[in-house]
Each structure stands twice: as C-alpha cells, then as structure tokens.
Design a protein around this motif. Structure first.
Motif, PDB file in Angstrom:
ATOM      1  N   GLU A 116       2.491  11.119  19.056  1.00 14.08           N
ATOM      2  CA  GLU A 116       1.312  11.194  19.900  1.00 14.08           C
ATOM      3  C   GLU A 116       0.102  11.407  19.005  1.00 14.08           C
ATOM      4  OE1 GLU A 116       1.933  14.332  22.664  1.00 14.08           O
ATOM      5  OE2 GLU A 116       3.789  13.475  23.484  1.00 14.08           O
ATOM      6  N   ALA A 117      -1.068  11.165  19.545  1.00 18.29           N
ATOM      7  CA  ALA A 117      -2.304  11.329  18.775  1.00 18.29           C
ATOM      8  C   ALA A 117      -2.382  12.735  18.194  1.00 18.29           C
ATOM      9  CB  ALA A 117      -3.514  11.057  19.673  1.00 18.29           C
ATOM     10  N   ARG A 138      -2.013   4.473  12.648  1.00 18.14           N
ATOM     11  CA  ARG A 138      -1.693   4.949  13.995  1.00 18.14           C
ATOM     12  C   ARG A 138      -2.196   6.363  14.238  1.00 18.14           C
ATOM     13  NH1 ARG A 138      -0.919   6.884  18.227  1.00 18.14           N
ATOM     14  NH2 ARG A 138       0.870   6.736  19.656  1.00 18.14           N
ATOM     15  N   LEU A 139      -2.077   7.253  13.223  1.00 21.46           N
ATOM     16  CA  LEU A 139      -2.327   8.679  13.432  1.00 21.46           C
ATOM     17  C   LEU A 139      -3.555   9.207  12.715  1.00 21.46           C
ATOM     18  CD1 LEU A 139       1.353   9.882  12.976  1.00 21.46           C
ATOM     19  CD2 LEU A 139       0.102   9.741  15.131  1.00 21.46           C
ATOM     20  N   GLY A 140      -4.087   8.428  11.769  1.00 22.77           N
ATOM     21  CA  GLY A 140      -5.162   8.934  10.925  1.00 22.77           C
ATOM     22  C   GLY A 140      -4.589   9.469   9.635  1.00 22.77           C
ATOM     23  N   THR A 145       1.573  13.022   5.533  1.00 24.60           N
ATOM     24  CA  THR A 145       1.946  13.469   4.189  1.00 24.60           C
ATOM     25  C   THR A 145       3.172  12.674   3.777  1.00 24.60           C
ATOM     26  OG1 THR A 145       1.146  15.713   4.589  1.00 24.60           O
ATOM     27  CG2 THR A 145       2.692  15.406   2.761  1.00 24.60           C
ATOM     28  N   THR A 146       3.146  12.096   2.585  1.00 24.46           N
ATOM     29  CA  THR A 146       4.267  11.282   2.139  1.00 24.46           C
ATOM     30  C   THR A 146       4.716  11.732   0.755  1.00 24.46           C
ATOM     31  OG1 THR A 146       5.025   9.006   1.745  1.00 24.46           O
ATOM     32  CG2 THR A 146       2.703   9.465   1.311  1.00 24.46           C
ATOM     33  N   VAL A 147       6.024  11.778   0.536  1.00 23.20           N
ATOM     34  CA  VAL A 147       6.603  12.327  -0.683  1.00 23.20           C
ATOM     35  C   VAL A 147       7.417  11.254  -1.390  1.00 23.20           C
ATOM     36  CG1 VAL A 147       8.120  14.103  -1.646  1.00 23.20           C
ATOM     37  CG2 VAL A 147       6.756  14.602   0.390  1.00 23.20           C
ATOM     38  N   GLY A 165      -7.489   1.087   2.337  1.00 18.24           N
ATOM     39  CA  GLY A 165      -8.498   1.936   2.966  1.00 18.24           C
ATOM     40  C   GLY A 165      -7.999   3.283   3.429  1.00 18.24           C
ATOM     41  N   PHE A 166      -6.830   3.733   2.899  1.00 16.43           N
ATOM     42  CA  PHE A 166      -6.263   5.009   3.327  1.00 16.43           C
ATOM     43  C   PHE A 166      -6.167   5.966   2.157  1.00 16.43           C
ATOM     44  CE2 PHE A 166      -4.059   1.853   6.116  1.00 16.43           C
ATOM     45  CZ  PHE A 166      -4.729   2.179   7.283  1.00 16.43           C
TER      46      PHE A 166
END
Length: 389
Positions: A116-117, A138-140, A145-147, A165-166
């Motif tokens: 969900e947002a 999708r979420l901003g 967080t990515t590992v 652009g992220f």
C-alpha cells in the motif's frame, strides 16, 4: 538510447494477459521503468555445451538488444562472481552468480507483496536493480531499502537506479542481516533463494507485515515461494504459494561436493532395492519434500568409467550417504553413515503418495526464533521441524 516504450507496453500487456499483472500501479511501473538500464554492460546467453555467449549493449543492433531485454526469460549478467559480458569476446564457461530475473517472476512477486502507499519495503538481493526500480516507482524511493552482498553488483545497480532517476537506500553487505537503521518494515522480499528464512527478517517486519522468499535446499530445483505474515508474538506463519527458482543467497549457498564420492561410499551398512526410483527427485515436489526430510543432503549425479549412471544422496555434515545404481527398471540403494538418508526420504514420499500427492502449494510454514516447521494439513505423517542452530 533507443526508446523502448512500445516494448515496455507490450511486456505489460503480456504480463496482464497471463494474470500476473493485476493492479494499475504495478502496470504503470512496468511501463515506466526501462529494463535495459539494468542490463549494462551486457548479458550472457546460454549455448550448447554449457557455454555462454556474451552480448553487450554497446555494439549490439538496437532492435536485437531490445528483443533480448524484453524477452520472457532470466538474463545472466555475471559469471563466477566477477566476469561480465564486456570482459570477453567469445564463448566462455562459468557458473551464473548474478542475473536479471524474468519479468514474469519479478512482477508476480511484487504483486504478492500486497503493498500500500507509504509502505516501507526491505529487498534482499538487489541484483541488477530492476525490481528495486519497480518498487521505487510504486512506493517512492525513500520507502525502499535494498541489500546486495556483492560490491561490484551493487555499484552497477546503483548506477542504473541513478540513471533511472531513483536514489534509494542501497546497502552493500550481508543480505541475511538486513538493514536495522530503518526497521521495522512493512514488507520484506528476497530475490535470492535461502535454505531457511533468517529470523532477523521476521524481527525487522511489523506485526501484520509480509515476508516473501524462495525457500528450499541447495539443489537448484525443488524450491518454493514462501509467503508468511508476522504476528504480534514475533512468530510468522503462512504457506508455500507455488514453485520458485532463484540463485542461492551466497551466505547460505552450500559448497559443491568435492572429492571422490566412490571412496566415501565404499563401505555401506545396508543394501536393498529402492521402492521409489531416485530419478523421482528430479521432479519439483518430490525434490522439495526430500529437502524437508533431509535438509543437509545433496543430490549428486555421476557415472562409472563404463558410462553407467550413478546417483548419490550425500550429507557432508552427518557423513551419511545413499548410492543408487540402476538395473533395468529397478534401482539398488546402498546406505551408510549414522543416518539412513533414503529410508527417511522414502518414508515421506510414501506418506505423500498415500495422501494423494498434493502440490507444493499445500505446504504450510511456521517460523520462530528457534525453529522452522513445515506441514501438510490433515496429514500427521507429513510434518518437518528444522531447529535453528
């Protein structure tokens, strides 16, 4: 860079038609994120003989490159922990250590997260960064967080995410530890396979949150996608939703069996005819069950000097083995060591067959800080408890 808007839209159409893509928000992400940004410098395509053909983005025909990028398959991006497609000019051998998973699998998994947002998501296994980008869209980016354990892979993913652009929270380190600074998370998703879901992931997920990960042994097949919901008491419960296949998390990957297995299996305690052919373990559900029954065992294929087929189950920790030889349609099994591996597995295969051979989606899962318990409902003989050391 060639505009691939049409290819992205076509991909979204295929995903929607297959039933994998179901929500407008995820469709918008698929149409917006160029997968080609996450495949630089190139990929390895399999060819006959177990070799790989390098294909690089630079120097390839744009139409051909776009066709590869938006094909419905996983694309290998690294071999042997270091080799990328731009470093070689001819066919090579090697073992895949990083890839861009097929979009069908990626989108199916993110849809199952039921986000969900404003949900915060922890992703274990950045890989190329394509799934990270979909979630950022999708979420901003502040909520993702990515590992990634491999610094080189992480650096390429960071560059691709920035180009797209992220700027998300990308952490290089042990993917099993997560990133406690921003815990707790609403969702945890692993894009690598694990022998068991680390309790640290459960601890970093809010009550009511979902953890999604591929679980199983180290056989390369017979693994399932587990979806568990974290409870108020710190445990998690759920089910295997279906088949799933990912590269093993490096910190949980078992080293290949080395040495002369024929010497290790020279002296057996028992010898008999097998009730089931060991080739049954090449099928997905029997392989999953076998890895539940004997989680430390490895399934090894070999041949004699004369060319006769040999199959082994070998547990290096327990120094136990089962060796199979074919005689026509029958198989003989020799077993040795403190654990009779085939007896254990055969007992569960019999109970599974007598229960009507239920699919992998019938398996339930409960996780605590001390154990993982798997079971198939209404079948008291089909329950497995793995204690965490």
């Amino acid at each position: 860079m060639t505009d691939t808007a049409l290819e992205r839209r076509a991909l979204a159409d295929r995903l929607e038609k297959s039933g994998v893509l179901t929500t407008p928000e995820w469709r918008a992400a698929v149409e917006a994120v160029p997968r080609e940004l996450f495949l630089h410098p190139g990929v390895f395509l399999p060819v006959e003989g177990g070799r790989w053909r390098p294909v690089t983005a630079v120097g390839s025909d744009p139409a051909e490159w776009a066709k590869i990028v938006y094909s419905d398959r996983s694309l290998t991006t690294q071999l042997d922990g270091h080799l990328t497609a731009d470093q070689v000019g001819d066919l090579v051998t090697g073992s895949p250590t990083s890839s861009s998973t097929t979009p069908f699998t990626v989108v199916d998994m993110v849809e199952r997260l039921e986000v969900e947002a404003a949900h915060r998501v922890l992703e274990i296994g950045t890989g190329t960064g394509y799934s990270s980008a979909l979630m950022c869209h999708r979420l901003g980016e502040d909520n993702v967080t990515t590992v990634e354990v491999d610094p080189a892979v992480s650096a390429r993913a960071d560059a691709a995410l920035e180009t797209a652009g992220f700027e998300t929270w990308t952490v290089t380190g042990d993917g099993l530890l997560g990133h406690p600074r921003r815990a707790p998370y609403d969702r945890v998703i692993a894009t690598c396979a694990v022998r068991r879901i680390p309790y640290t992931w459960i601890r970093q997920t809010k009550p009511g949150g979902i953890v999604l990960a591929t679980v199983g042994g180290a056989w390369g097949h017979g693994t399932g996608l587990a979806r568990v919901v974290v409870g108020e008491d710190g445990t998690a419960e759920g089910r295997i939703t279906g088949r799933s296949s990912f590269m093993q998390a490096r910190s949980q990957a078992a080293p290949p069996v080395s040495g002369d297995l024929s010497a290790r299996t020279a002296y057996a305690d028992t010898e008999r005819q097998a009730e089931f052919p060991p080739t049954l373990l090449e099928e997905w559900m029997p392989a999953f069950l076998a890895q539940l029954a004997a989680p430390g065992a490895r399934f090894v294929r070999a041949a004699t000097r004369e060319g006769a087929q040999l199959l082994y189950l070998y547990d290096p920790e327990r120094e136990s083995f089962a060796e199979f030889t074919a005689a026509g349609d029958a198989w003989t099994v020799r077993q040795g060591g403190p654990v009779a591996l085939w007896d254990v597995i055969e007992r569960d295969l019999t109970a599974w067959r007598d229960a009507g051979s239920p699919d992998i989606s019938a398996v339930r899962l409960h996780i605590t800080d001390r154990s993982h318990t798997y079971w198939i409902e209404d079948n008291p003989l089909l329950i497995w408890q793995h204690h965490v050391a």
